[in-house]
Design a protein around this motif. Structure first.
Motif, PDB file in Angstrom:
ATOM      1  N   ASN A 346       0.762  -1.139   0.370  1.00  0.00           N
ATOM      2  CA  ASN A 346      -0.099  -0.353   0.172  1.00  0.00           C
ATOM      3  C   ASN A 346       1.121   1.635  -0.226  1.00  0.00           C
ATOM      4  OD1 ASN A 346       0.931  -0.095   2.594  1.00  0.00           O
ATOM      5  ND2 ASN A 346      -0.882  -0.930   3.921  1.00  0.00           N
ATOM      6  N   GLU A 347       1.972   1.343  -0.333  1.00  0.00           N
ATOM      7  CA  GLU A 347       3.086   2.446  -0.621  1.00  0.00           C
ATOM      8  C   GLU A 347       2.219   3.384  -1.645  1.00  0.00           C
ATOM      9  OE1 GLU A 347       6.892   3.806  -3.188  1.00  0.00           O
ATOM     10  OE2 GLU A 347       6.608   1.432  -2.491  1.00  0.00           O
ATOM     11  N   LYS A 348       2.513   4.512  -1.307  1.00  0.00           N
ATOM     12  CA  LYS A 348       1.690   5.710  -2.085  1.00  0.00           C
ATOM     13  C   LYS A 348       2.473   5.823  -3.687  1.00  0.00           C
ATOM     14  CE  LYS A 348      -1.808   7.726   0.919  1.00  0.00           C
ATOM     15  NZ  LYS A 348      -2.329   9.119   1.068  1.00  0.00           N
ATOM     16  N   ILE A 349       1.721   6.207  -4.340  1.00  0.00           N
ATOM     17  CA  ILE A 349       2.653   5.736  -5.904  1.00  0.00           C
ATOM     18  C   ILE A 349       2.141   7.296  -6.895  1.00  0.00           C
ATOM     19  CG2 ILE A 349       3.262   5.719  -8.027  1.00  0.00           C
ATOM     20  CD1 ILE A 349       5.032   3.785  -5.848  1.00  0.00           C
ATOM     21  N   PHE A 350       2.563   8.875  -7.026  1.00  0.00           N
ATOM     22  CA  PHE A 350       2.095   9.850  -7.676  1.00  0.00           C
ATOM     23  C   PHE A 350       2.410   9.639  -9.174  1.00  0.00           C
ATOM     24  CE2 PHE A 350       3.015  11.805  -3.169  1.00  0.00           C
ATOM     25  CZ  PHE A 350       2.278  12.331  -3.629  1.00  0.00           C
ATOM     26  N   ILE A 351       0.869   9.542  -9.543  1.00  0.00           N
ATOM     27  CA  ILE A 351       1.113   8.956 -11.358  1.00  0.00           C
ATOM     28  C   ILE A 351       0.762  10.679 -11.697  1.00  0.00           C
ATOM     29  CG2 ILE A 351       0.692   6.988 -10.849  1.00  0.00           C
ATOM     30  CD1 ILE A 351      -2.113   7.159 -11.478  1.00  0.00           C
ATOM     31  N   ASN A 352       1.054  11.011 -13.241  1.00  0.00           N
ATOM     32  CA  ASN A 352       0.328  11.846 -14.011  1.00  0.00           C
ATOM     33  C   ASN A 352      -0.195  12.111 -15.055  1.00  0.00           C
ATOM     34  OD1 ASN A 352       2.598  13.499 -12.276  1.00  0.00           O
ATOM     35  ND2 ASN A 352       4.055  12.670 -14.011  1.00  0.00           N
ATOM     36  N   TYR A 353      -1.906  12.110 -14.935  1.00  0.00           N
ATOM     37  CA  TYR A 353      -2.914  11.805 -16.390  1.00  0.00           C
ATOM     38  C   TYR A 353      -3.031  13.195 -16.335  1.00  0.00           C
ATOM     39  CZ  TYR A 353      -5.898  13.593 -12.026  1.00  0.00           C
ATOM     40  OH  TYR A 353      -6.162  13.900 -11.229  1.00  0.00           O
ATOM     41  N   ILE A 354      -3.911  12.845 -17.526  1.00  0.00           N
ATOM     42  CA  ILE A 354      -4.483  14.353 -17.949  1.00  0.00           C
ATOM     43  C   ILE A 354      -6.260  14.631 -17.773  1.00  0.00           C
ATOM     44  CG2 ILE A 354      -5.264  15.234 -20.593  1.00  0.00           C
ATOM     45  CD1 ILE A 354      -2.346  14.546 -21.528  1.00  0.00           C
ATOM     46  N   GLU A 355      -6.376  15.321 -17.687  1.00  0.00           N
ATOM     47  CA  GLU A 355      -8.063  15.529 -17.385  1.00  0.00           C
ATOM     48  C   GLU A 355      -8.129  17.113 -17.461  1.00  0.00           C
ATOM     49  OE1 GLU A 355     -10.853  14.133 -14.057  1.00  0.00           O
ATOM     50  OE2 GLU A 355      -9.611  15.215 -13.195  1.00  0.00           O
ATOM     51  N   ASN A 356      -9.540  16.445 -18.318  1.00  0.00           N
ATOM     52  CA  ASN A 356      -9.729  17.761 -19.414  1.00  0.00           C
ATOM     53  C   ASN A 356      -8.879  18.650 -19.872  1.00  0.00           C
ATOM     54  OD1 ASN A 356     -12.502  17.530 -17.621  1.00  0.00           O
ATOM     55  ND2 ASN A 356     -11.884  18.551 -16.438  1.00  0.00           N
ATOM     56  N   GLY A 357      -8.487  17.930 -20.394  1.00  0.00           N
ATOM     57  CA  GLY A 357      -7.041  18.507 -20.468  1.00  0.00           C
ATOM     58  C   GLY A 357      -5.371  19.529 -20.554  1.00  0.00           C
ATOM     59  N   LYS A 358      -5.613  19.010 -18.742  1.00  0.00           N
ATOM     60  CA  LYS A 358      -4.742  19.479 -18.461  1.00  0.00           C
ATOM     61  C   LYS A 358      -4.449  18.091 -17.774  1.00  0.00           C
ATOM     62  CE  LYS A 358      -6.786  24.183 -16.685  1.00  0.00           C
ATOM     63  NZ  LYS A 358      -7.397  24.650 -15.949  1.00  0.00           N
ATOM     64  N   LYS A 359      -3.051  18.864 -17.630  1.00  0.00           N
ATOM     65  CA  LYS A 359      -1.823  17.547 -16.786  1.00  0.00           C
ATOM     66  C   LYS A 359      -2.192  17.654 -14.899  1.00  0.00           C
ATOM     67  CE  LYS A 359       1.946  16.607 -20.262  1.00  0.00           C
ATOM     68  NZ  LYS A 359       3.669  16.778 -19.932  1.00  0.00           N
ATOM     69  N   GLU A 360      -1.735  16.742 -14.401  1.00  0.00           N
ATOM     70  CA  GLU A 360      -2.942  16.596 -13.121  1.00  0.00           C
ATOM     71  C   GLU A 360      -1.645  15.471 -12.658  1.00  0.00           C
ATOM     72  OE1 GLU A 360      -4.392  18.974 -11.540  1.00  0.00           O
ATOM     73  OE2 GLU A 360      -5.311  19.102 -12.978  1.00  0.00           O
ATOM     74  N   ARG A 361      -1.440  15.350 -11.144  1.00  0.00           N
ATOM     75  CA  ARG A 361      -0.715  14.709 -10.589  1.00  0.00           C
ATOM     76  C   ARG A 361      -1.894  13.766  -8.994  1.00  0.00           C
ATOM     77  NH1 ARG A 361       3.568  15.282  -6.932  1.00  0.00           N
ATOM     78  NH2 ARG A 361       5.810  12.932  -7.974  1.00  0.00           N
ATOM     79  N   LYS A 362      -1.409  12.519  -8.939  1.00  0.00           N
ATOM     80  CA  LYS A 362      -2.143  12.673  -7.917  1.00  0.00           C
ATOM     81  C   LYS A 362      -1.859  11.710  -6.957  1.00  0.00           C
ATOM     82  CE  LYS A 362      -5.568   9.169 -10.124  1.00  0.00           C
ATOM     83  NZ  LYS A 362      -7.038   8.778  -9.935  1.00  0.00           N
ATOM     84  N   PRO A 363      -1.422  10.755  -6.158  1.00  0.00           N
ATOM     85  CA  PRO A 363      -1.273   9.521  -5.210  1.00  0.00           C
ATOM     86  C   PRO A 363      -1.925   8.541  -5.540  1.00  0.00           C
ATOM     87  CG  PRO A 363      -2.600  10.942  -3.998  1.00  0.00           C
ATOM     88  CD  PRO A 363      -2.256  11.822  -5.081  1.00  0.00           C
ATOM     89  N   TYR A 367      -0.781  -0.777  -4.578  1.00  0.00           N
ATOM     90  CA  TYR A 367      -1.698  -2.344  -5.060  1.00  0.00           C
ATOM     91  C   TYR A 367      -2.092  -1.921  -6.597  1.00  0.00           C
ATOM     92  CZ  TYR A 367      -5.388  -0.609  -1.851  1.00  0.00           C
ATOM     93  OH  TYR A 367      -6.826  -0.071  -1.555  1.00  0.00           O
ATOM     94  N   ASN A 368      -2.773  -0.993  -6.495  1.00  0.00           N
ATOM     95  CA  ASN A 368      -4.139  -0.107  -7.644  1.00  0.00           C
ATOM     96  C   ASN A 368      -2.684  -0.583  -9.034  1.00  0.00           C
ATOM     97  OD1 ASN A 368      -6.308  -0.562  -6.750  1.00  0.00           O
ATOM     98  ND2 ASN A 368      -6.355   1.053  -5.959  1.00  0.00           N
ATOM     99  N   LEU A 369      -1.838  -0.716  -8.516  1.00  0.00           N
ATOM    100  CA  LEU A 369      -1.167  -0.008  -9.608  1.00  0.00           C
ATOM    101  C   LEU A 369      -0.435  -1.450 -10.666  1.00  0.00           C
ATOM    102  CD1 LEU A 369       0.607   2.970  -9.494  1.00  0.00           C
ATOM    103  CD2 LEU A 369      -1.059   2.722 -10.976  1.00  0.00           C
ATOM    104  N   ILE A 370      -0.915  -2.961  -9.672  1.00  0.00           N
ATOM    105  CA  ILE A 370      -0.023  -4.113 -10.310  1.00  0.00           C
ATOM    106  C   ILE A 370      -1.371  -4.071 -11.122  1.00  0.00           C
ATOM    107  CG2 ILE A 370      -0.291  -6.796  -9.258  1.00  0.00           C
ATOM    108  CD1 ILE A 370      -0.239  -4.852  -6.767  1.00  0.00           C
ATOM    109  N   GLY A 371      -0.734  -5.418 -12.331  1.00  0.00           N
ATOM    110  CA  GLY A 371      -1.123  -5.518 -13.667  1.00  0.00           C
ATOM    111  C   GLY A 371      -0.764  -6.929 -13.731  1.00  0.00           C
ATOM    112  N   THR A 372      -1.353  -8.233 -15.232  1.00  0.00           N
ATOM    113  CA  THR A 372      -0.176  -9.133 -15.519  1.00  0.00           C
ATOM    114  C   THR A 372       1.001  -8.287 -15.796  1.00  0.00           C
ATOM    115  OG1 THR A 372      -1.852  -8.559 -18.074  1.00  0.00           O
ATOM    116  CG2 THR A 372      -2.580 -10.454 -16.224  1.00  0.00           C
ATOM    117  N   HIS A 373       0.952  -7.303 -16.374  1.00  0.00           N
ATOM    118  CA  HIS A 373       2.323  -6.793 -17.322  1.00  0.00           C
ATOM    119  C   HIS A 373       3.733  -6.955 -15.820  1.00  0.00           C
ATOM    120  CE1 HIS A 373       0.300  -2.737 -15.660  1.00  0.00           C
ATOM    121  NE2 HIS A 373       1.228  -2.761 -15.153  1.00  0.00           N
ATOM    122  N   THR A 374       3.387  -6.307 -14.840  1.00  0.00           N
ATOM    123  CA  THR A 374       4.130  -5.683 -13.565  1.00  0.00           C
ATOM    124  C   THR A 374       4.698  -7.379 -13.248  1.00  0.00           C
ATOM    125  OG1 THR A 374       2.013  -4.527 -12.677  1.00  0.00           O
ATOM    126  CG2 THR A 374       4.208  -5.650 -10.703  1.00  0.00           C
TER     127      THR A 374
END
Length: 428
Positions: A346-363, A367-374
């Motif tokens: 449950n470590e917090k990872i900061f991710i960048n994303y785009i919302e309404n055309g603007k770059k945003e950053r959120k923690p 575990y929510n970022l784990i997937g088959t590619h991991t």
């Protein structure tokens, strides 16, 4: 003294894919192209496919002695007819003193093969009509995933055309269009890599139109009309986190346990999910006394042998000494996140994303970022940290260049410098 100039040109037939790729997967089918060299280079799809095992490279024809190829003679006759026809037409154009244009050669061959009837008159197609033709053409040439990507791009181009009242003329694909289209996709909250993918697909469409003899604004080939990309915030799991997942008792949760076990086999083999999800006992071989999975990687066609480790054997005991049964990738992605949460990744990872055309950053919880590619990314990163030679890691992962490998693993520049310093090439 002077020599007689050769005005006949030269025809050869060759596969679309490289011989290196086809040698590794000799049964992989590839389109056969006619290549004509006459000072310029011109290529034309014959519409037929063959594979390395069935092709006579000396004669540049399908082997007629090969059992099971019922139409080998028919295909070879078609290739010979194409060769004779292009030589004849080329000689005629030379005799008439006409310039040899690739578009003219393509039109002549289209007439000869009646392909123009199938395609209508492409010169009269507008851009959006051509995209439909492009999709129908690619159905026979590319993998389903690539075709799906092309369809998504065409859909977005049609939406852009409708929203912006832009008819998308072939001659209007300039830098202004590039800026407007990428801004349009950014406003729709597509990330940089997705936008880059759609620009790359658009360039493929325009290049295809150009090869079909349609007049296209060649500005799309400029360096600043590029498929942009950036590193994604993909994570890897540390050895301790992998151990926590491995040791978690999930016997009461059948789906979670199977998803976890499939994921771990991906980690211990270093393979893509398309290769590690669905392994069976038939994929097990013994080489020099070592039990391995023999895997033909679906993306590259490369054959790899992945040792069956002690950890994999422990997993297989739960499934009658076989790999766990295949599970839909979406289910694995869902369940492995739940397992990660259960073992407190449950470590917090900061991710960048785009919302309404603007770059945003959120923690976000790790575990929510784990997937088959991991699984594969964790294998590569951890083996690198353990000082396994890079080329040995790449053998399993399927990366073909160090550049791509370093982009894939999650290592800081400082970690890489220390890794190199401890490689034995420095007197420390």
């Amino acid at each position: 003294m002077r020599t007689v100039e050769n005005l006949r040109g030269r025809v050869r037939f060759a596969f679309k894919d490289s011989i290196t790729i086809l040698k590794k997967n000799p049964k992989k089918e590839s389109l056969i192209f006619l290549h004509f060299s006459y000072g310029e280079r011109f290529k034309y799809s014959t519409g037929y496919k063959s594979c390395y095992n069935d092709w006579n490279f000396e004669k540049q024809r399908i082997k007629t002695t090969k059992a099971g190829i019922l139409n080998a003679n028919e295909v070879n006759e078609h290739l010979s007819n194409l060769e004779t026809y292009i030589y004849k037409q080329f000689s005629r154009l030379i005799a008439e003193g006409k310039g040899i244009k690739k578009s003219e050669l393509r039109k002549l061959l289209d007439d000869f093969t009646h392909r123009n009837i199938e395609r209508e008159n492409k010169s009269e197609l507008n851009f959006l009509q051509f995209t439909d033709y492009f999709i129908s053409l690619k159905k026979k040439e590319v993998k389903p995933g690539t075709l799906k990507s092309y369809k998504q791009t065409v859909r977005l181009l049609k939406e852009y055309s409708s929203d912006k009242k832009d008819g998308l003329n072939f001659l209007n694909f300039d830098k202004a269009f590039y800026n407007n289209f990428t801004h349009y996709l950014t406003e729709k909250s597509y990330n940089v890599n997705t936008i880059g993918k759609h620009i790359g697909n658009l360039k493929a469409i325009l290049n295809s139109a150009n090869m079909e003899g349609i007049e296209v604004n060649m500005r799309f080939k400029a360096r600043d009309f590029k498929a942009i990309s950036e590193l994604t915030k993909a994570i890897y799991l540390t050895p301790d986190e992998i151990e926590a997942i491995k040791n978690k008792d999930l016997s009461k949760y059948e789906n979670l346990e199977r998803a976890r076990d499939i994921f771990l086999i991906g980690y211990y083999t270093g393979q893509r999910v398309s290769d590690y999800n669905g392994l069976t006992r038939d994929d097990i071989v013994i080489e020099d006394g070592i039990e391995c999975f023999e895997i033909r990687q679906k993306k590259t066609g490369t054959l790899v042998l992945c040792p069956i480790t002690i950890e994999i054997r422990e997993i297989m005991k739960r499934y009658n000494n076989s790999p766990p049964p295949k599970m839909p990738d979406q289910k694995i992605n869902l369940y492995i996140k739940q397992v990660g949460q259960m073992v407190d990744i449950n470590e917090k990872i900061f991710i960048n994303y785009i919302e309404n055309g603007k770059k945003e950053r959120k923690p976000e919880f790790k575990y929510n970022l784990i997937g088959t590619h991991t699984a594969r990314r964790s294998f590569c990163t951890n083996k690198y940290r353990e000082k396994m030679p890079i080329y040995d890691i790449m053998y399993f992962s399927g990366h073909t260049t160090e550049k791509e490998f370093y982009k894939y693993i999650r290592i800081s520049k400082q970690d890489r410098a220390i890794h190199i310093a401890k490689s034995g090439y420095f007197n420390l």
